[in-house]
Write an enzyme that holds these catalytic residues in place. Structure first.
Site, PDB file in Angstrom:
ATOM      1  N   GLY A  22       0.799  -1.253   0.038  1.00 43.74           N
ATOM      2  CA  GLY A  22      -0.040   0.099  -0.051  1.00 43.74           C
ATOM      3  C   GLY A  22       0.659   1.264  -0.026  1.00 43.74           C
ATOM      4  O   GLY A  22       0.081   2.254   0.094  1.00 43.74           O
ATOM      5  N   SER A  23       1.966   1.246   0.008  1.00 43.49           N
ATOM      6  CA  SER A  23       2.853   2.351  -0.001  1.00 43.49           C
ATOM      7  C   SER A  23       2.959   2.905  -1.359  1.00 43.49           C
ATOM      8  O   SER A  23       3.117   2.535  -2.494  1.00 43.49           O
ATOM      9  CB  SER A  23       4.455   2.133   0.128  1.00 43.49           C
ATOM     10  OG  SER A  23       4.780   0.959  -0.673  1.00 43.49           O
ATOM     11  N   TYR A  32      -3.720  -0.039   7.112  1.00 41.55           N
ATOM     12  CA  TYR A  32      -5.067  -0.236   6.526  1.00 41.55           C
ATOM     13  C   TYR A  32      -5.932  -0.654   7.763  1.00 41.55           C
ATOM     14  O   TYR A  32      -5.609  -1.391   8.456  1.00 41.55           O
ATOM     15  CB  TYR A  32      -5.298  -1.313   5.413  1.00 41.55           C
ATOM     16  CG  TYR A  32      -4.510  -0.972   4.140  1.00 41.55           C
ATOM     17  CD1 TYR A  32      -4.005   0.289   3.698  1.00 41.55           C
ATOM     18  CD2 TYR A  32      -4.509  -1.764   3.190  1.00 41.55           C
ATOM     19  CE1 TYR A  32      -3.884   0.770   2.561  1.00 41.55           C
ATOM     20  CE2 TYR A  32      -4.033  -1.469   1.996  1.00 41.55           C
ATOM     21  CZ  TYR A  32      -3.359  -0.198   1.641  1.00 41.55           C
ATOM     22  OH  TYR A  32      -3.022   0.112   0.401  1.00 41.55           O
ATOM     23  N   LYS A 219       2.344   3.099  -8.978  1.00 39.12           N
ATOM     24  CA  LYS A 219       2.446   4.453  -8.151  1.00 39.12           C
ATOM     25  C   LYS A 219       3.684   5.069  -8.932  1.00 39.12           C
ATOM     26  O   LYS A 219       4.607   4.588  -8.911  1.00 39.12           O
ATOM     27  CB  LYS A 219       2.389   4.047  -6.604  1.00 39.12           C
ATOM     28  CG  LYS A 219       1.267   3.208  -6.174  1.00 39.12           C
ATOM     29  CD  LYS A 219       0.195   3.872  -5.987  1.00 39.12           C
ATOM     30  CE  LYS A 219      -0.968   3.274  -5.416  1.00 39.12           C
ATOM     31  NZ  LYS A 219      -2.407   4.150  -5.312  1.00 39.12           N
ATOM     32  N   ASP A 247      -0.589   6.351 -11.010  1.00 38.59           N
ATOM     33  CA  ASP A 247      -1.294   6.761  -9.827  1.00 38.59           C
ATOM     34  C   ASP A 247      -0.409   7.703  -9.171  1.00 38.59           C
ATOM     35  O   ASP A 247       0.512   7.430  -8.613  1.00 38.59           O
ATOM     36  CB  ASP A 247      -1.891   5.824  -9.027  1.00 38.59           C
ATOM     37  CG  ASP A 247      -2.839   6.558  -7.936  1.00 38.59           C
ATOM     38  OD1 ASP A 247      -2.898   7.660  -7.770  1.00 38.59           O
ATOM     39  OD2 ASP A 247      -3.303   5.487  -7.088  1.00 38.59           O
ATOM     40  N   GLU A 273      -3.941   8.974 -12.736  1.00 37.57           N
ATOM     41  CA  GLU A 273      -4.655   9.060 -11.545  1.00 37.57           C
ATOM     42  C   GLU A 273      -4.143  10.021 -10.679  1.00 37.57           C
ATOM     43  O   GLU A 273      -3.089  10.125 -10.282  1.00 37.57           O
ATOM     44  CB  GLU A 273      -4.924   7.395 -10.987  1.00 37.57           C
ATOM     45  CG  GLU A 273      -5.658   7.548  -9.733  1.00 37.57           C
ATOM     46  CD  GLU A 273      -5.947   6.199  -9.551  1.00 37.57           C
ATOM     47  OE1 GLU A 273      -5.890   5.278 -10.412  1.00 37.57           O
ATOM     48  OE2 GLU A 273      -5.909   5.586  -8.270  1.00 37.57           O
ATOM     49  N   GLU A 300     -11.131   8.812  -5.785  1.00 36.26           N
ATOM     50  CA  GLU A 300     -11.237   8.183  -4.422  1.00 36.26           C
ATOM     51  C   GLU A 300     -11.024   9.191  -3.230  1.00 36.26           C
ATOM     52  O   GLU A 300     -11.455   8.527  -2.199  1.00 36.26           O
ATOM     53  CB  GLU A 300      -9.959   7.259  -4.403  1.00 36.26           C
ATOM     54  CG  GLU A 300      -8.654   7.688  -4.543  1.00 36.26           C
ATOM     55  CD  GLU A 300      -7.666   7.038  -4.700  1.00 36.26           C
ATOM     56  OE1 GLU A 300      -6.976   6.511  -3.592  1.00 36.26           O
ATOM     57  OE2 GLU A 300      -7.210   6.444  -5.681  1.00 36.26           O
ATOM     58  N   ASP A 323     -15.406   5.649  -4.720  1.00 32.04           N
ATOM     59  CA  ASP A 323     -15.051   4.682  -3.455  1.00 32.04           C
ATOM     60  C   ASP A 323     -16.122   4.576  -2.502  1.00 32.04           C
ATOM     61  O   ASP A 323     -16.897   5.371  -2.316  1.00 32.04           O
ATOM     62  CB  ASP A 323     -13.865   5.475  -2.955  1.00 32.04           C
ATOM     63  CG  ASP A 323     -13.249   5.075  -1.737  1.00 32.04           C
ATOM     64  OD1 ASP A 323     -12.045   4.225  -1.617  1.00 32.04           O
ATOM     65  OD2 ASP A 323     -13.982   4.652  -0.450  1.00 32.04           O
ATOM     66  N   HIS A 350     -12.426   2.955  -7.532  1.00 35.02           N
ATOM     67  CA  HIS A 350     -11.233   2.751  -6.505  1.00 35.02           C
ATOM     68  C   HIS A 350     -11.474   1.612  -5.690  1.00 35.02           C
ATOM     69  O   HIS A 350     -12.482   1.191  -4.884  1.00 35.02           O
ATOM     70  CB  HIS A 350     -10.816   3.892  -5.485  1.00 35.02           C
ATOM     71  CG  HIS A 350      -9.758   3.739  -4.641  1.00 35.02           C
ATOM     72  ND1 HIS A 350     -10.251   3.924  -3.198  1.00 35.02           N
ATOM     73  CD2 HIS A 350      -8.703   3.600  -4.789  1.00 35.02           C
ATOM     74  CE1 HIS A 350      -9.117   3.585  -2.659  1.00 35.02           C
ATOM     75  NE2 HIS A 350      -8.090   3.447  -3.471  1.00 35.02           N
ATOM     76  N   GLU A 381     -10.639  -1.728  -9.601  1.00 35.72           N
ATOM     77  CA  GLU A 381      -9.310  -1.960  -9.091  1.00 35.72           C
ATOM     78  C   GLU A 381      -9.427  -3.337  -8.290  1.00 35.72           C
ATOM     79  O   GLU A 381     -10.382  -3.783  -7.688  1.00 35.72           O
ATOM     80  CB  GLU A 381      -8.911  -1.066  -8.270  1.00 35.72           C
ATOM     81  CG  GLU A 381      -7.677  -1.036  -7.705  1.00 35.72           C
ATOM     82  CD  GLU A 381      -7.170   0.534  -7.298  1.00 35.72           C
ATOM     83  OE1 GLU A 381      -7.843   1.082  -6.896  1.00 35.72           O
ATOM     84  OE2 GLU A 381      -5.957   0.324  -7.301  1.00 35.72           O
TER      85      GLU A 381
HETATM   86 MG   LIG Z   1      -5.492   5.668  -6.428  1.00 41.48          MG
END
Ligand SMILES: [Mg+2]
Length: 431
Positions: A22-23, A32, A219, A247, A273, A300, A323, A350, A381
């Site tokens: 998730g970084s 999370y 990312k 993103d 994104e 999101e 989201d 998202h 996603e």
């Molecule tokens: Mg995103």
């Protein structure tokens, strides 16, 4: 008479920062988390669940807000609530004192979202349907009545919204049959977290292809040279035919976004994104115009349908990424799906985090069945972690989400989750 007997809120946190899952450029070390609401009822075994996703610190603040909102539902008679959820939605959003803390944005609005999603979870469980099915089987006029049109009707009014829904109605059953057979395309973000090594990025890109995904997202946004190197590794690993999206998680100014996206031209991006601040509607429109035809995607962090309306009015997004827990729940999400249809913009939600895939898939399927002009253009996603904590984990096979079959909104966590992950006393956190 069945009534709501209690609203229990739990601060759930999962220690994802230990592995850098998730970084991204804005969020280097998320844990999370979910501010998790359970509405108990006097009917044995019937509980309505909703949550707000957060990434760690502050989840206690979110949980307190959910408690303040949900307490208003305790003691209420269930049939009345479920018969007219729009009245409940209106009551919670227009509470004159709580509205000062928004309006319609941030911690309080997301708290309303958790409460409304829990109310819909109850309705679906009572009907014995998954949420996508409940929504898809409403009459067009009933769907239109879910939306608070106060700040939206200058772009889309109830009659126009009804027209869109009426137009799709004859295709409903065949679209459901298609989705039941083929599912809905998933795209994966799993290979592209910023904290992963080049070797891990390359290995996970190849793995994603083997798993049947045809779109991969990376990312970016911390360092332009680093981004170009990683995009090159990914493009080489996946070849020219698999779509590659990026993103930036809000990291760029408007001019920096335009410059960076120009530099990425060789990678043939499917979308870019969150290039800049999510509230900068005009900035998004400026970027979209400058980098055309590269599609800009955002949503999101869009706080409410009123912001989504402006973004779509000005052409600031070519893809809307709703989201499940960012806005005020089912009613806001239906509004945003209809606004996107009005603008001719695809909804590619998202997800990821914890529980977001499970919750938002219902809206993706509702859109594909009842609203979207062309369901074959849609996707959703997918991030492959933490699903084991949900009561009804998503089923994604061969790169496609399978139509959920269990009653409810997909918002329930497994019963044992709190014992391990409640913060700060769960066994994962206790010292
Ligand atoms: Mg995103």
């Amino acid at each position: 008479m069945v009534s709501i007997t209690a609203a229990t809120v739990t601060d759930l946190r999962f220690p994802t920062s230990r592995t850098l899952d998730g970084s991204d450029a804005m969020n280097p070390d998320p844990d999370y988390s979910a501010a998790y609401l359970e509405l108990s009822t006097s009917e044995p075994g019937l509980t309505g669940c909703g949550f707000v996703f957060t990434i760690g610190r502050g989840n206690d603040i979110q949980a307190a807000a959910v408690e303040v909102v949900a307490d208003r539902l305790v003691g209420r008679e269930l049939d009345g609530l479920l018969e007219n959820p729009s009245a409940v939605n209106r009551e919670l959003n227009w509470d004159s004192q709580l509205r000062w803390l928004g309006p319609d944005k941030g911690v309080m609005h997301m708290a309303v979202g958790a409460a409304m999603n829990a109310v819909w979870d109850l309705r679906c469980k009572r009907e014995g349907r998954p949420l996508w099915s409940t929504l898809s089987h409403l009459e067009p006029a009933e769907v239109v009545a879910l939306v608070d049109w106060t700040y939206l009707s200058d772009f889309l009014d109830p009659a126009q919204a009804r027209e869109i829904l009426e137009e799709r109605r004859s295709e409903r059953d065949s679209r459901i049959a298609d989705l039941r057979r083929d599912g809905l395309a998933a795209y994966t973000t799993s290979p592209g977290w910023l904290g992963y090594s080049d070797d891990k990025l390359e290995r996970l890109c190849r793995q994603a292809l083997d798993d049947g995904f045809n779109t991969i997202k990376l990312k970016v946004g911390a360092d332009l040279d680093n981004d170009c190197r990683r995009l090159g590794i990914a493009r080489t690993a996946i070849g020219p035919d698999t779509a590659l999206a990026i993103d930036a998680n809000q990291r760029w100014s408007v001019p920096d976004a335009i410059a960076a996206i120009g530099r990425f031209a060789e990678f043939n991006l499917r979308w870019v994104e969150e290039p800049t601040h999510p509230d900068d509607v005009v900035g998004h429109a400026t970027i979209a115009k400058a980098v055309h035809p590269v599609p800009i995607a955002t949503g999101e962090h869009l706080a409410n349908p009123t912001l989504a309306k402006q973004l779509l009015q000005l052409g600031g997004a070519q893809i809307l990424q709703i989201d499940a827990t960012r806005v005020g729940g089912v009613h806001d999400l239906v509004a945003m799906i209809l606004l996107a249809a009005r603008a001719g913009v695809d909804v590619i939600p998202h997800a990821g985090g914890v529980g977001l895939c499970e919750a938002v898939q219902h809206f993706a399927f509702f859109n594909a069945i009842s609203v979207a002009a062309d369901p074959s253009q849609l996707a959703l996603e997918y991030v492959d972690h933490l699903h084991e904590h949900l009561d009804q984990p998503v089923e994604v096979t061969s790169g496609r989400y399978r139509l959920p079959t269990q009653p409810g909104a997909g918002t329930a966590f497994r019963p044992g989750t709190a014992a391990a992950f409640a913060y700060p006393c769960g066994t994962e956190w206790g010292t």
